[in-house]
Design a protein around this motif. Structure first.
Motif, PDB file in Angstrom:
ATOM      1  N   HIS A  22      -1.896  -6.543  -7.084  1.00 30.85           N
ATOM      2  CA  HIS A  22      -1.944  -5.145  -7.499  1.00 30.85           C
ATOM      3  C   HIS A  22      -3.186  -4.871  -8.348  1.00 30.85           C
ATOM      4  O   HIS A  22      -3.771  -3.784  -8.273  1.00 30.85           O
ATOM      5  CB  HIS A  22      -0.686  -4.779  -8.283  1.00 30.85           C
ATOM      6  CG  HIS A  22       0.571  -4.847  -7.472  1.00 30.85           C
ATOM      7  ND1 HIS A  22       1.391  -5.956  -7.457  1.00 30.85           N
ATOM      8  CD2 HIS A  22       1.145  -3.947  -6.624  1.00 30.85           C
ATOM      9  CE1 HIS A  22       2.417  -5.737  -6.652  1.00 30.85           C
ATOM     10  NE2 HIS A  22       2.283  -4.529  -6.128  1.00 30.85           N
ATOM     11  N   VAL A  23      -3.568  -5.851  -9.170  1.00 27.08           N
ATOM     12  CA  VAL A  23      -4.800  -5.706  -9.961  1.00 27.08           C
ATOM     13  C   VAL A  23      -5.994  -5.524  -9.026  1.00 27.08           C
ATOM     14  O   VAL A  23      -6.861  -4.677  -9.259  1.00 27.08           O
ATOM     15  CB  VAL A  23      -5.020  -6.928 -10.876  1.00 27.08           C
ATOM     16  CG1 VAL A  23      -6.374  -6.830 -11.587  1.00 27.08           C
ATOM     17  CG2 VAL A  23      -3.902  -7.035 -11.907  1.00 27.08           C
ATOM     18  N   MET A  24      -6.031  -6.318  -7.963  1.00 25.76           N
ATOM     19  CA  MET A  24      -7.142  -6.238  -7.011  1.00 25.76           C
ATOM     20  C   MET A  24      -7.157  -4.907  -6.250  1.00 25.76           C
ATOM     21  O   MET A  24      -8.209  -4.447  -5.825  1.00 25.76           O
ATOM     22  CB  MET A  24      -7.060  -7.398  -6.012  1.00 25.76           C
ATOM     23  CG  MET A  24      -7.325  -8.767  -6.612  1.00 25.76           C
ATOM     24  SD  MET A  24      -8.980  -8.900  -7.357  1.00 25.76           S
ATOM     25  CE  MET A  24      -8.593  -8.755  -9.104  1.00 25.76           C
ATOM     26  N   ILE A  25      -5.988  -4.284  -6.098  1.00 26.79           N
ATOM     27  CA  ILE A  25      -5.923  -2.983  -5.416  1.00 26.79           C
ATOM     28  C   ILE A  25      -6.549  -1.894  -6.283  1.00 26.79           C
ATOM     29  O   ILE A  25      -7.351  -1.080  -5.826  1.00 26.79           O
ATOM     30  CB  ILE A  25      -4.463  -2.618  -5.082  1.00 26.79           C
ATOM     31  CG1 ILE A  25      -3.918  -3.537  -3.987  1.00 26.79           C
ATOM     32  CG2 ILE A  25      -4.363  -1.154  -4.631  1.00 26.79           C
ATOM     33  CD1 ILE A  25      -2.437  -3.372  -3.747  1.00 26.79           C
ATOM     34  N   ILE A  26      -6.193  -1.877  -7.570  1.00 26.46           N
ATOM     35  CA  ILE A  26      -6.628  -0.783  -8.439  1.00 26.46           C
ATOM     36  C   ILE A  26      -7.982  -1.025  -9.075  1.00 26.46           C
ATOM     37  O   ILE A  26      -8.709  -0.078  -9.399  1.00 26.46           O
ATOM     38  CB  ILE A  26      -5.567  -0.521  -9.548  1.00 26.46           C
ATOM     39  CG1 ILE A  26      -5.850   0.806 -10.246  1.00 26.46           C
ATOM     40  CG2 ILE A  26      -5.502  -1.667 -10.542  1.00 26.46           C
ATOM     41  CD1 ILE A  26      -4.794   1.197 -11.264  1.00 26.46           C
ATOM     42  N   LEU A  27      -8.382  -2.296  -9.244  1.00 25.11           N
ATOM     43  CA  LEU A  27      -9.586  -2.623 -10.012  1.00 25.11           C
ATOM     44  C   LEU A  27     -10.865  -1.974  -9.470  1.00 25.11           C
ATOM     45  O   LEU A  27     -11.621  -1.351 -10.241  1.00 25.11           O
ATOM     46  CB  LEU A  27      -9.759  -4.142 -10.091  1.00 25.11           C
ATOM     47  CG  LEU A  27     -10.868  -4.644 -11.023  1.00 25.11           C
ATOM     48  CD1 LEU A  27     -10.594  -4.207 -12.458  1.00 25.11           C
ATOM     49  CD2 LEU A  27     -10.976  -6.167 -10.948  1.00 25.11           C
ATOM     50  N   PRO A  28     -11.175  -2.069  -8.167  1.00 22.68           N
ATOM     51  CA  PRO A  28     -12.429  -1.454  -7.696  1.00 22.68           C
ATOM     52  C   PRO A  28     -12.458   0.058  -7.859  1.00 22.68           C
ATOM     53  O   PRO A  28     -13.508   0.634  -8.184  1.00 22.68           O
ATOM     54  CB  PRO A  28     -12.495  -1.867  -6.219  1.00 22.68           C
ATOM     55  CG  PRO A  28     -11.100  -2.239  -5.843  1.00 22.68           C
ATOM     56  CD  PRO A  28     -10.484  -2.791  -7.079  1.00 22.68           C
ATOM     57  N   TRP A  29     -11.306   0.718  -7.656  1.00 21.22           N
ATOM     58  CA  TRP A  29     -11.251   2.173  -7.821  1.00 21.22           C
ATOM     59  C   TRP A  29     -11.416   2.546  -9.296  1.00 21.22           C
ATOM     60  O   TRP A  29     -12.082   3.543  -9.616  1.00 21.22           O
ATOM     61  CB  TRP A  29      -9.935   2.715  -7.285  1.00 21.22           C
ATOM     62  CG  TRP A  29      -9.713   2.454  -5.833  1.00 21.22           C
ATOM     63  CD1 TRP A  29      -8.822   1.581  -5.276  1.00 21.22           C
ATOM     64  CD2 TRP A  29     -10.412   3.051  -4.733  1.00 21.22           C
ATOM     65  NE1 TRP A  29      -8.914   1.596  -3.909  1.00 21.22           N
ATOM     66  CE2 TRP A  29      -9.888   2.492  -3.545  1.00 21.22           C
ATOM     67  CE3 TRP A  29     -11.431   3.998  -4.640  1.00 21.22           C
ATOM     68  CZ2 TRP A  29     -10.338   2.857  -2.285  1.00 21.22           C
ATOM     69  CZ3 TRP A  29     -11.890   4.367  -3.392  1.00 21.22           C
ATOM     70  CH2 TRP A  29     -11.345   3.802  -2.229  1.00 21.22           C
ATOM     71  N   SER A  30     -10.815   1.758 -10.184  1.00 22.19           N
ATOM     72  CA  SER A  30     -10.927   2.035 -11.621  1.00 22.19           C
ATOM     73  C   SER A  30     -12.358   1.855 -12.106  1.00 22.19           C
ATOM     74  O   SER A  30     -12.905   2.720 -12.802  1.00 22.19           O
ATOM     75  CB  SER A  30      -9.999   1.106 -12.415  1.00 22.19           C
ATOM     76  OG  SER A  30      -8.652   1.333 -12.094  1.00 22.19           O
ATOM     77  N   ILE A  31     -12.977   0.737 -11.744  1.00 17.47           N
ATOM     78  CA  ILE A  31     -14.344   0.463 -12.203  1.00 17.47           C
ATOM     79  C   ILE A  31     -15.307   1.530 -11.709  1.00 17.47           C
ATOM     80  O   ILE A  31     -16.093   2.092 -12.486  1.00 17.47           O
ATOM     81  CB  ILE A  31     -14.793  -0.940 -11.736  1.00 17.47           C
ATOM     82  CG1 ILE A  31     -13.985  -2.024 -12.466  1.00 17.47           C
ATOM     83  CG2 ILE A  31     -16.288  -1.137 -11.996  1.00 17.47           C
ATOM     84  CD1 ILE A  31     -14.279  -3.431 -11.976  1.00 17.47           C
ATOM     85  N   SER A  32     -15.243   1.830 -10.416  1.00 23.59           N
ATOM     86  CA  SER A  32     -16.167   2.826  -9.854  1.00 23.59           C
ATOM     87  C   SER A  32     -15.895   4.211 -10.415  1.00 23.59           C
ATOM     88  O   SER A  32     -16.823   4.942 -10.789  1.00 23.59           O
ATOM     89  CB  SER A  32     -16.077   2.832  -8.331  1.00 23.59           C
ATOM     90  OG  SER A  32     -14.744   3.106  -7.903  1.00 23.59           O
ATOM     91  N   GLY A  33     -14.612   4.599 -10.500  1.00 24.09           N
ATOM     92  CA  GLY A  33     -14.263   5.928 -11.001  1.00 24.09           C
ATOM     93  C   GLY A  33     -14.638   6.126 -12.452  1.00 24.09           C
ATOM     94  O   GLY A  33     -15.216   7.160 -12.826  1.00 24.09           O
TER      95      GLY A  33
END
Length: 334
Positions: free
Chosen positions: A194-205
């Motif tokens: 789940h961390v891997m799902i949200i992490l790229p969207w969080s960092i970029s956003g």
């Protein structure tokens, strides 16, 4: 000169305090549970190749849960700050604007129709639902000029409509009944996947939101002023809206529709540090992470030793705050 120095000292001291509180909250979050662990065991768990049972719990369950809490809190708080800026309305937030409810409806619908679909794919359903929910509320609330009352009424009407449709799908779909606990807003049982799902969207956003913060600060001065200073108002609003969808949608996809974080945190940051969005955006991320990490800790004691959804705690805190703002009826302080 003295006022500038005092302002910088205040910013740095607030940042240090917030970072310390966040680190402390993550440590407490990792420590608290049915199986109590100490700080030494937490530190050892990072280096053990053959971990014990308690260390395995830390590595696979508690640490990713704390990280997701911080990421979701940061995402929702920044999304709320952006919404309040582009609408110039202090009641705007992912929940009030129907973003959370829209994302939830599309996730549950997708899960009911395609139960074998992978979790990363559900994020895109959340994005579509978040966009539809937000656009629907904005369309109703902005007709004839957006006011606090119109936004609250339109937001709650659309929220209840979408939530009712979501609950109807859950009732009539066997596949969707497993999402009831998630629907309240929970980060319990989350893993590194789940961390891997949200992490790229969080960092970029969050990174793009930081880059956009100066333009947002100019935008809240007024549309004519922003245009006079060379800002492309429509492009800024569109980009900010996309960021809201990314940040809130990815959070709902992983943790469910956790409410009120995006409403509470930006107001606290503005009260502490003023109306400059070059400060509001990064500090909203920090304060949002702190709020959700500590709310998750409190949620564990509501029905201890059983787990309770973190959405219960944020609702208890946020509902009175929402009523206070609605009664106060003021626009964002610039």
């Amino acid at each position: 000169m003295e006022s500038i120095i005092k302002g910088k000292v205040k910013i740095y001291s607030t940042a240090i305090t917030a970072i310390v509180l966040l680190i402390l909250g993550i440590i407490i979050s990792v420590s608290v549970g049915v199986a109590d662990v100490n700080l030494l065991m937490i530190l050892k768990s990072f280096f053990e190749t053959n971990p014990s049972k308690d260390q395995l719990i830390i590595q696979t369950l508690r640490l990713p849960r704390a990280i997701i809490g911080a990421l979701v809190g940061a995402n929702l708080a920044v999304a709320g700050a952006l919404m309040q800026a582009i609408t110039r309305n202090s009641l705007a937030s992912p929940q009030v604007f129907g973003v959370n409810a829209g994302a939830s409806l599309f996730i549950v619908t997708t899960f009911a129709l395609f139960p074998s679909l992978s979790s990363p794919s559900l994020v895109f359903s959340a994005f579509i639902g978040a966009a539809i929910g937000g656009i629907t509320v904005y369309s109703f609330a902005s007709g004839g000029g957006m006011t606090h009352v119109k936004l609250a009424l339109a937001g709650m009407a659309v929220h209840f409509l979408l939530s009712s449709l979501t609950q109807g799908i859950i009732i009539f779909s066997e596949q969707a009944k497993d999402v009831l606990y998630w629907l309240v807003g929970s980060i319990n049982g989350k893993s590194w996947a789940h961390v891997m799902i949200i992490l790229p969207w969080s960092i970029s956003g969050l990174f793009i939101a930081l880059l956009l913060s100066r333009s947002i600060s100019i935008l809240v001065l007024g549309e004519s002023t922003a245009q006079g200073l060379g800002q492309q108002v429509n492009r800024i609003r569109t980009l900010a809206g996309i960021l809201v969808i990314i940040l809130a949608g990815s959070s709902v996809a992983v943790a469910g529709p956790i409410g009120f974080v995006g409403l509470i945190v930006p107001h606290i940051v503005r009260r502490v540090l003023g109306g400059d969005y070059q400060r509001i955006i990064p500090f909203s991320a920090l304060f949002g992470a702190i709020l959700l990490v500590y709310a998750d800790i409190l949620a564990r004691f509501i029905a201890y030793p059983f787990e309770s959804p973190v959405g219960i705690v944020t609702a208890i805190i946020g509902a009175p705050f929402f009523l206070y703002l609605a009664r106060k009826g003021r626009h964002i302080k610039q």
